[in-house]
Design an enzyme around this catalytic site. Structure first.
Site, mmCIF file in Angstrom:
data_model
loop_
_atom_site.group_PDB
_atom_site.id
_atom_site.type_symbol
_atom_site.label_atom_id
_atom_site.label_comp_id
_atom_site.label_asym_id
_atom_site.label_seq_id
_atom_site.Cartn_x
_atom_site.Cartn_y
_atom_site.Cartn_z
ATOM 1 N N THR A 245 21.024 19.363 -7.923
ATOM 2 C CA THR A 245 21.248 19.233 -9.370
ATOM 3 C C THR A 245 22.745 19.137 -9.656
ATOM 4 O OG1 THR A 245 21.432 21.621 -9.747
ATOM 5 C CG2 THR A 245 19.222 20.662 -9.961
ATOM 6 N N ALA A 246 23.572 19.041 -8.601
ATOM 7 C CA ALA A 246 25.028 19.084 -8.810
ATOM 8 C C ALA A 246 25.552 17.690 -9.180
ATOM 9 C CB ALA A 246 25.708 19.649 -7.583
ATOM 10 N N ARG A 247 25.846 16.885 -8.173
ATOM 11 C CA ARG A 247 26.235 15.491 -8.414
ATOM 12 C C ARG A 247 25.707 14.662 -7.250
ATOM 13 N NH1 ARG A 247 26.805 16.544 -12.994
ATOM 14 N NH2 ARG A 247 28.705 16.530 -14.241
ATOM 15 N N ASP A 271 18.016 15.613 -9.343
ATOM 16 C CA ASP A 271 18.285 15.417 -10.768
ATOM 17 C C ASP A 271 19.473 14.471 -10.943
ATOM 18 O OD1 ASP A 271 17.954 16.010 -13.572
ATOM 19 O OD2 ASP A 271 19.718 17.312 -13.473
ATOM 20 N N GLU A 276 24.423 6.629 -10.846
ATOM 21 C CA GLU A 276 23.526 6.709 -12.019
ATOM 22 C C GLU A 276 23.845 5.590 -12.998
ATOM 23 O OE1 GLU A 276 23.719 10.662 -13.695
ATOM 24 O OE2 GLU A 276 23.352 11.566 -11.749
ATOM 25 N N HIS A 294 18.563 13.087 -14.475
ATOM 26 C CA HIS A 294 19.699 13.918 -14.920
ATOM 27 C C HIS A 294 19.375 14.672 -16.219
ATOM 28 C CE1 HIS A 294 24.344 14.307 -14.492
ATOM 29 N NE2 HIS A 294 23.818 15.405 -15.041
ATOM 30 N N GLY A 296 19.260 18.157 -16.297
ATOM 31 C CA GLY A 296 19.598 19.569 -16.063
ATOM 32 C C GLY A 296 19.892 20.340 -17.335
#
Ligand SMILES: NC(=O)c1ccc[n+]([C@@H]2O[C@H](COP(=O)([O-])OP(=O)(O)OC[C@H]3O[C@@H](n4cnc5c(N)ncnc54)[C@H](O)[C@@H]3O)[C@@H](O)[C@H]2O)c1
Length: 335
Positions: A245-247, A271, A276, A294, A296
């Protein structure tokens, strides 16, 4: 009468309208109508933003300005002292370029912890239990599918390795305690016993070798880009589960696809993505990959709290000349 400083809005205020309006007691609020980076850079060169003291920027303002990088930052007017970024992750802003111009940068940590860790938990459960193939086949009218999907695994007793034990990582740890997972972590610095909350500190290599589930919760920067690539996948247990879920760019996506295809990685929950909103076709086509676009921080409560936090930083910058949530790199510089 002394003229008020200006605050430039890049992006939109969606929730905290009253708080934003109240800033107009302190500053003239201006916004860019630029349709893209080239136009925004032209506005800067033409002196359109002279007198702007603080900039409020959103994650989506990337579409207007692109990254606040070493090309853009020097073009900001000399009056700019503060860049307030609405997001916990601030990889869209080149902090070094800002520091060179004596511009201070803030972000919105803390406000995101619960909801991002919730998505993290959803991805861990979903990937470990292998829900995605069944969720895809039920919509195709095939119930659990033919052949049946492989059996999933219980979180209870599994080792979760958290890479980056900051606000979100520690929040996730507490949530995973409720599922009786054994938690180990790797961080740049070992945490105090109190902050670690019983999680064991291990080297990055030990975490890779011993975790059943690996969660990435560290920022993206030049040191962490592709931190997980072929060599790291090879060190992991066969059948490992990975969630991010970070990058996206912390994982080398092409290497991840190969590790999935060879079954070195059993399943994945994502995520965030390298490029992106594009998704690697090898991830898109693999039912063992849970894809969330994305989301989150995509809750009404959190979006509102993030905007309020960013506005508080702008207010403090204009009123008192200090940021409440200076990014860690600049806190270190101030010491
Ligand atoms: N999916 C989303 O919507 C969403 C929401 C919020 C944040 N994020 C991302 O999550 C990241 C983490 O957020 P946070 O608020 O917990 O940040 P944080 O700064 O509180 O925690 C990050 C932790 O990572 C550690 N770290 C940094 N570099 C490391 C490295 N090379 N190796 C190991 N550990 C390292 C830091 O020491 C820190 O403890 C953000 O940077 C952001 O990119 C994503």
């Amino acid at each position: 009468m002394a003229t008020k400083p200006k605050v430039l809005l890049l992006g939109k205020i969606e929730h905290a309208h009253e708080s934003w309006k109240s800033l107009s007691n302190l500053a003239d609020l201006v916004s860019s109508q630029a349709q893209g980076r080239a136009e925004f850079l032209e506005e800067c060169k033409a002196g359109r933003w002279d007198g702007v003291k603080a900039i409020y920027r959103t994650f989506d303002s990337m579409e207007i300005t692109g990254r606040f990088d070493s090309e853009l930052v020097p073009l900001l007017p000399g009056s700019v002292e503060f860049v307030c970024h609405n997001g916990a992750g601030y990889d869209q802003v080149d902090v070094n370029a800002c520091s060179d111009r004596k511009i201070k940068v803030s972000h919105t940590p803390g406000t995101v912890n619960d909801c991002t860790a919730d998505v993290n938990m959803f991805l861990i459960l979903g990937a470990l239990r292998g829900f995605n193939p069944g969720m895809l086949s039920i919509r195709e009218g095939n119930w659990r599918g033919h052949p049946l999907p492989p059996l999933g695994h219980d979180p209870e007793g599994k080792t979760l390795g958290i890479v980056g034990m900051g606000g979100i990582g520690r929040n996730l740890k507490k949530k995973c305690d409720a599922f009786s997972m054994k938690i180990i972590y790797h961080n740049r610095k070992r945490l105090s016993e109190e902050l670690a909350g019983g999680a064991a500190y291990v080297s990055f290599e030990e975490l890779l070798r011993t975790s059943d589930v690996i969660s990435l919760n560290l920022p993206l920067n030049k040191d962490t880009r592709h931190k997980i690539s072929t060599r790291e996948f090879e060190m992991m247990k066969k059948g490992v589960v990975i969630v991010n879920t970070a990058r996206g760019a912390i994982i080398d996506e092409a290497a991840l696809v190969k590790a999935l295809d060879s079954d070195q990685v059993a399943s994945v929950g994502l995520d965030v993505y390298e490029d992106e909103p594009k998704i690697h076709p090898g991830l898109m086509s693999n039912p063992r990959v849970i894809l969330v676009p994305h989301m989150g921080t995509w809750t009404a409560e959190t979006q509102c709290a993030m905007e309020e936090c960013n506005i508080s930083n702008v207010r403090s910058a204009v009123q008192d000349g200090v940021l409440l949530n200076l990014v860690p790199e600049q806190v270190d510089l101030e010491k």
